[in-house]
Design a protein around this motif. Structure first.
Motif, short mmCIF file in Angstrom:
data_model
loop_
_atom_site.label_atom_id
_atom_site.label_comp_id
_atom_site.label_asym_id
_atom_site.label_seq_id
_atom_site.Cartn_x
_atom_site.Cartn_y
_atom_site.Cartn_z
N THR A 284 0.85 -1.07 0.15
CA THR A 284 -0.08 -0.22 -0.08
C THR A 284 0.76 1.32 0.04
N PRO A 285 0.24 2.54 -0.58
CA PRO A 285 1.29 3.72 -0.32
C PRO A 285 1.52 3.91 1.06
N LEU A 286 1.14 3.56 2.10
CA LEU A 286 1.60 3.65 3.59
C LEU A 286 2.79 2.68 3.97
N ALA A 287 3.18 1.62 3.05
CA ALA A 287 4.09 0.96 3.42
C ALA A 287 5.52 1.36 3.81
N PRO A 288 6.13 2.48 3.06
CA PRO A 288 7.23 2.93 3.62
C PRO A 288 7.21 3.66 4.89
N LEU A 289 6.04 4.34 5.20
CA LEU A 289 5.66 4.82 6.44
C LEU A 289 5.83 3.92 7.54
N ALA A 290 5.28 2.59 7.45
CA ALA A 290 4.90 1.82 8.40
C ALA A 290 6.48 1.08 8.62
N ARG A 291 7.07 1.18 7.56
CA ARG A 291 8.59 0.71 7.83
C ARG A 291 9.68 1.65 8.33
N LEU A 292 9.20 2.68 8.49
CA LEU A 292 9.99 3.92 8.82
C LEU A 292 9.83 3.71 10.41
N LEU A 293 8.42 3.69 10.73
CA LEU A 293 7.91 3.58 12.21
C LEU A 293 8.48 2.36 12.95
N VAL A 294 8.83 1.11 12.02
CA VAL A 294 9.29 -0.07 12.92
C VAL A 294 10.65 0.39 13.02
N ARG A 295 11.60 0.90 11.91
CA ARG A 295 12.85 1.07 12.18
C ARG A 295 13.21 2.02 13.23
N ARG A 296 12.33 3.00 13.40
CA ARG A 296 12.70 4.05 14.31
C ARG A 296 12.25 3.56 15.70
N GLU A 297 11.35 2.80 16.11
CA GLU A 297 11.15 2.15 17.47
C GLU A 297 12.21 1.12 17.43
N ALA A 298 12.64 0.61 16.61
CA ALA A 298 13.81 -0.66 16.87
C ALA A 298 14.99 0.26 17.41
N ARG A 299 15.15 1.61 16.68
CA ARG A 299 16.54 2.16 17.00
C ARG A 299 16.33 2.74 18.48
N ASN A 300 15.31 3.00 18.81
CA ASN A 300 14.83 3.47 20.24
C ASN A 300 15.36 2.35 21.19
N LEU A 301 14.76 1.09 21.07
CA LEU A 301 15.08 -0.11 22.00
C LEU A 301 16.25 -0.29 21.95
N GLU A 302 17.08 -0.41 20.63
CA GLU A 302 18.76 -0.72 20.78
C GLU A 302 19.36 0.21 21.70
N ARG A 303 18.95 1.49 21.48
CA ARG A 303 19.66 2.43 22.50
C ARG A 303 19.65 2.06 23.96
N LEU A 304 18.43 1.38 24.34
CA LEU A 304 18.11 0.84 25.60
C LEU A 304 18.33 -0.58 25.82
N ARG A 305 19.15 -1.12 25.08
CA ARG A 305 19.28 -2.69 25.07
C ARG A 305 20.22 -2.52 26.37
N GLY A 306 19.96 -3.56 27.23
CA GLY A 306 20.70 -3.99 28.71
C GLY A 306 20.18 -2.90 29.67
N TRP A 307 19.31 -2.06 29.49
CA TRP A 307 18.59 -1.26 30.70
C TRP A 307 17.73 -2.03 31.13
N GLY A 308 17.22 -2.06 32.41
CA GLY A 308 16.67 -2.57 33.08
C GLY A 308 15.13 -2.31 33.15
N HIS A 309 14.86 -1.03 32.59
CA HIS A 309 13.39 -0.73 32.61
C HIS A 309 12.67 -0.43 31.39
N ALA A 310 13.22 -1.31 30.35
CA ALA A 310 12.53 -1.32 29.03
C ALA A 310 12.66 -2.80 28.47
N PRO A 311 11.66 -3.05 27.62
CA PRO A 311 11.56 -4.36 26.88
C PRO A 311 12.93 -4.37 25.83
N GLN A 312 13.75 -5.63 26.06
CA GLN A 312 14.66 -5.72 25.10
C GLN A 312 14.43 -6.25 23.67
N PRO A 313 15.02 -5.65 22.68
CA PRO A 313 14.72 -6.15 21.34
C PRO A 313 15.22 -7.42 21.12
#
Length: 229
Positions: free
Chosen positions: A53-82
């Protein structure tokens, strides 16, 4: 914060859900469900209905963006680990066995809020604003607060975190924690907390200007439905 590492790509297709947590009903809102991944429970945020769909690029961007946020917190004890990304349109993360803050009042304590304040302080020291901090996004698991849903989180460079805009983002987030503690734990704000709860002058001025414009527009009939004869 721990050093960043790359996400593990566990498999090519998302597994079948074992429990649905939320159905996406709004535009670019994912389905969220629990599934077994590599023998463990994981939470998946699934945007696959937007594939081709035309929204697929935006959806992939949202996935990558949240994945990067979780990666920044990897090993931190107060957030889910990716734990996995299973598809460009699916984000996988650690399943946290807990309840939203306040659902079980026996788990609410001064110690819990001290942990939460320290956790939010660690985020802010790293220049990260969660931007959607409310009790449904704070799970209590084994007496430890876990912050979830980093889709709206903003990792700010130092200059932005030190700017008036950045300081206001972080101040308003801490104010939310103070209000939650007052409401749920019955703890009166300290003098320092009371200062956090007061908006700075420029925010009050901006809000006042917007209110006057909004009321003025209403008085002149802007935005109101035209009367039909």
């Amino acid at each position: 914060m721990p050093p960043q590492t790359s996400l593990v790509h566990a498999q090519d297709h998302a597994p079948s859900p074992t429990r649905t947590l939320k159905r996406g009903t709004r535009v670019l809102e994912p389905d969220v469900y629990v599934a077994r991944l590599n023998g463990r429970r994981a939470v998946l945020k699934d945007y696959r209905r937007y594939r081709r769909t035309p929204l697929a690029p935006l959806a992939r961007l949202l996935v990558r963006r949240e994945a990067r946020n979780l990666e920044r917190l990897r090993g931190w004890g107060h957030a889910p680990q990716p734990v996995a990304t299973t598809d460009a349109l699916v984000l996988g993360m650690e399943y946290i066995d807990g309840q939203p803050l306040g659902d079980d009042m026996s788990a609410v304590s001064t110690d819990l809020f001290q942990q939460l304040r320290a956790a939010v302080g660690t985020l802010h020291a790293a220049g990260i604003a969660h931007n959607d901090l409310h009790r449904s996004n704070i799970l209590v698991s084994g007496g430890v607060p876990k912050v979830v849903d980093f889709a709206a989180a903003l990792a700010m460079p130092g200059w932005l975190a030190r700017s008036g805009f950045g300081r206001q983002l972080l101040r308003s987030e801490l104010a939310k924690v103070v209000k939650l503690q007052t409401r749920l734990a019955g703890t009166a704000p300290s003098p320092e907390d009371a200062r956090v709860l007061v908006d700075p002058g420029w925010v009050r001025a901006l809000r006042g200007t917007w209110t006057r414009l909004y009321r003025g527009a209403g008085g002149r009939g802007w935005g109101r439905r035209r009367r039909t004869r």
